[in-house]
Design an enzyme around this catalytic site. Structure first.
Site, PDB file in Angstrom:
ATOM      1  N   CYS A 128       2.026  55.740   8.207  1.00  0.00           N
ATOM      2  CA  CYS A 128       1.556  56.982   8.831  1.00  0.00           C
ATOM      3  C   CYS A 128       0.038  57.039   8.768  1.00  0.00           C
ATOM      4  CB  CYS A 128       2.173  58.174   8.111  1.00  0.00           C
ATOM      5  SG  CYS A 128       1.704  59.745   8.856  1.00  0.00           S
ATOM      6  N   CYS A 135      -2.315  62.531   3.624  1.00  0.00           N
ATOM      7  CA  CYS A 135      -1.714  63.488   2.682  1.00  0.00           C
ATOM      8  C   CYS A 135      -1.632  62.849   1.285  1.00  0.00           C
ATOM      9  CB  CYS A 135      -0.324  63.898   3.169  1.00  0.00           C
ATOM     10  SG  CYS A 135      -0.316  64.384   4.917  1.00  0.00           S
ATOM     11  N   CYS A 165       1.655  61.645  -0.437  1.00  0.00           N
ATOM     12  CA  CYS A 165       2.730  61.021   0.353  1.00  0.00           C
ATOM     13  C   CYS A 165       2.783  59.493   0.257  1.00  0.00           C
ATOM     14  CB  CYS A 165       2.603  61.432   1.808  1.00  0.00           C
ATOM     15  SG  CYS A 165       4.035  60.876   2.769  1.00  0.00           S
ATOM     16  N   CYS A 225      18.934  66.581   8.296  1.00  0.00           N
ATOM     17  CA  CYS A 225      17.511  66.711   8.594  1.00  0.00           C
ATOM     18  C   CYS A 225      16.885  65.333   8.771  1.00  0.00           C
ATOM     19  CB  CYS A 225      16.833  67.462   7.451  1.00  0.00           C
ATOM     20  SG  CYS A 225      15.063  67.636   7.723  1.00  0.00           S
ATOM     21  N   CYS A 274      11.701  76.054   9.218  1.00  0.00           N
ATOM     22  CA  CYS A 274      11.806  75.641   7.818  1.00  0.00           C
ATOM     23  C   CYS A 274      10.385  75.323   7.374  1.00  0.00           C
ATOM     24  CB  CYS A 274      12.715  74.415   7.695  1.00  0.00           C
ATOM     25  SG  CYS A 274      12.751  73.728   6.026  1.00  0.00           S
ATOM     26  N   ARG A 316      14.676  76.956  -0.756  1.00  0.00           N
ATOM     27  CA  ARG A 316      15.266  75.633  -1.005  1.00  0.00           C
ATOM     28  C   ARG A 316      14.611  74.965  -2.213  1.00  0.00           C
ATOM     29  NH1 ARG A 316      18.227  72.568   2.373  1.00  0.00           N
ATOM     30  NH2 ARG A 316      17.775  74.052   4.034  1.00  0.00           N
TER      31      ARG A 316
END
Ligand code: SAM
Ligand code: DTB
Ligand code: SF4
Length: 320
Positions: free
Chosen positions: A54, A58, A61, A98, A189, A261
């Site tokens: 990616c 971040c 991550c 998901c 979400c 969650r």
């Protein structure tokens, strides 16, 4: 049913955090019981449909191309493999599937493939969720028309702390994508990560951002940072578990009808800590042996935990 507010102030939220633990949990549990079956947990399974490489930075991550995390990158998964994973998740008891992709933003042709995935997963009778990065208006509408039920896009932290964690896209970029998803009529979400070295005020401000959106997200994932070797946040001072539980409780009080969650980080939590999170108002989890790339508790362990706590799976979005 509780009144839904969108005008929480920093002082009010900091005062909730500062309550004696028992008083805070009692208040959260009272709100929870006024809005939900207190023993019902909604269960979603995750699948990484495109892994690693990616372009974003971040700091938490493992999928960023900028960090050496030993992760094997994979292109967009064939639909048959996605469908097989969804079928397994359904057999294990998940009600929502998901699909997560390590993209800054998808290309239009990626959206076509994801729509096909959504349609085949829905045909199994499951709810669908996707998390694909930033979306354009057209892409958002294509996903909505394709039948996607939920879109996950997190604010991650407070606006103040954000630039310590991510520099390749702005907080406003995230709010813009969230507004597109909301305006298209999809369920939202949206949550964040704690344990990234943020301050008490940053955690309060993240929850205020979420609660003061024009409509509360139907699903609010609270992730405990999963520290991954090679990422900049590896080695961050660990958050006091009681502060994590307080965060769940405050989220429950601020967003009374949202599914809070208990998300990433469960594999590092004791059963007793998870029980306290459920008592504080968490009423959904990610279920299945993997999150996207890191480990989640084994399904057998979760089934035993549910049994020991007298919890049952069920429910979809908002309070019923
Ligand atoms: N690439 C897309 C994006 O960032 O919007 C979607 C997938 S991304 C992996 C989804 C979310 O997973 C992130 O926003 C972050 O909140 C969460 N996440 C990623 N790595 C994590 C970690 N190590 N610990 C806790 N949560 C994490
Ligand atoms: C969310 O808030 N947490 C999930 C889901 N939404 C996509 C992802 C957690 C990822 C944890 C790190 C990993 O497994 O790669
Ligand atoms: Fe990429 Fe999403 Fe990971 Fe950020 S969180 S590096 S955008 S996969």
């Amino acid at each position: 049913m509780s009144v839904l507010r969108h005008d929480w102030t920093l002082t009010e939220v900091q005062n909730l955090y500062a309550l004696p633990f028992n008083d805070l949990i009692f208040q959260a549990q009272t709100v929870h019981r006024a809005n939900f079956d207190p023993n019902q947990i909604q269960v979603s399974s995750l699948l990484s449909i495109k892994t690693g490489s990616c372009s974003e930075d971040c700091g938490y991550c493992p999928q960023s191309a900028r960090y050496e995390t030993g992760l094997k990158s994979e292109g967009l998964m064939p639909i048959a493999e996605v469908l097989a994973a969804a079928q397994r998740a359904k057999e294990q008891g998940a009600s929502r599937f998901c699909m997560g992709a390590a993209w800054r933003k998808p290309k239009d042709k990626d959206i076509e493939r994801v729509v096909e995935m959504v349609q085949s997963v829905k045909a199994l009778g499951m709810e669908t969720c996707a998390t694909l990065g930033m979306l354009t208006d057209e892409q958002t509408l294509a996903l909505k028309e394709g039948g996607l039920d939920y879109y996950n896009h997190n604010l991650d932290t407070s606006e103040d702390y954000y630039s310590e964690v991510i520099t390749t896209r702005t907080y406003q970029d995230r709010l813009d994508t969230l507004a597109r998803v909301r305006n298209a009529g999809m369920n939202v979400c949206c949550g964040g990560i704690v344990g990234m070295g943020e301050s008490d005020a940053d955690r309060s401000k993240l929850l205020i951002e979420l609660a003061n959106l024009p409509k509360h997200p139907e699903s609010v994932p609270i992730n405990m940072l999963v520290q991954v070797e090679g990422t900049p946040l590896m080695g961050t001072q660990e958050l006091d578990p009681l502060v994590f539980i307080r965060t769940i409780a405050v989220a429950r009080i601020l967003m009374p009808q949202s599914r809070v969650r208990l998300s990433a980080g469960r594999n590092e939590m004791s059963d007793e800590m998870q029980a306290l999170c459920f008592l504080a108002g968490a009423n959904s989890i990610f279920y299945g042996d993997k999150l996207l790339t890191t480990d989640n508790p084994m399904t057998n362990h979760d089934l035993q935990l549910f049994e020991r706590l007298g919890l049952h799976s069920g429910g979809s979005s908002y309070a019923q």
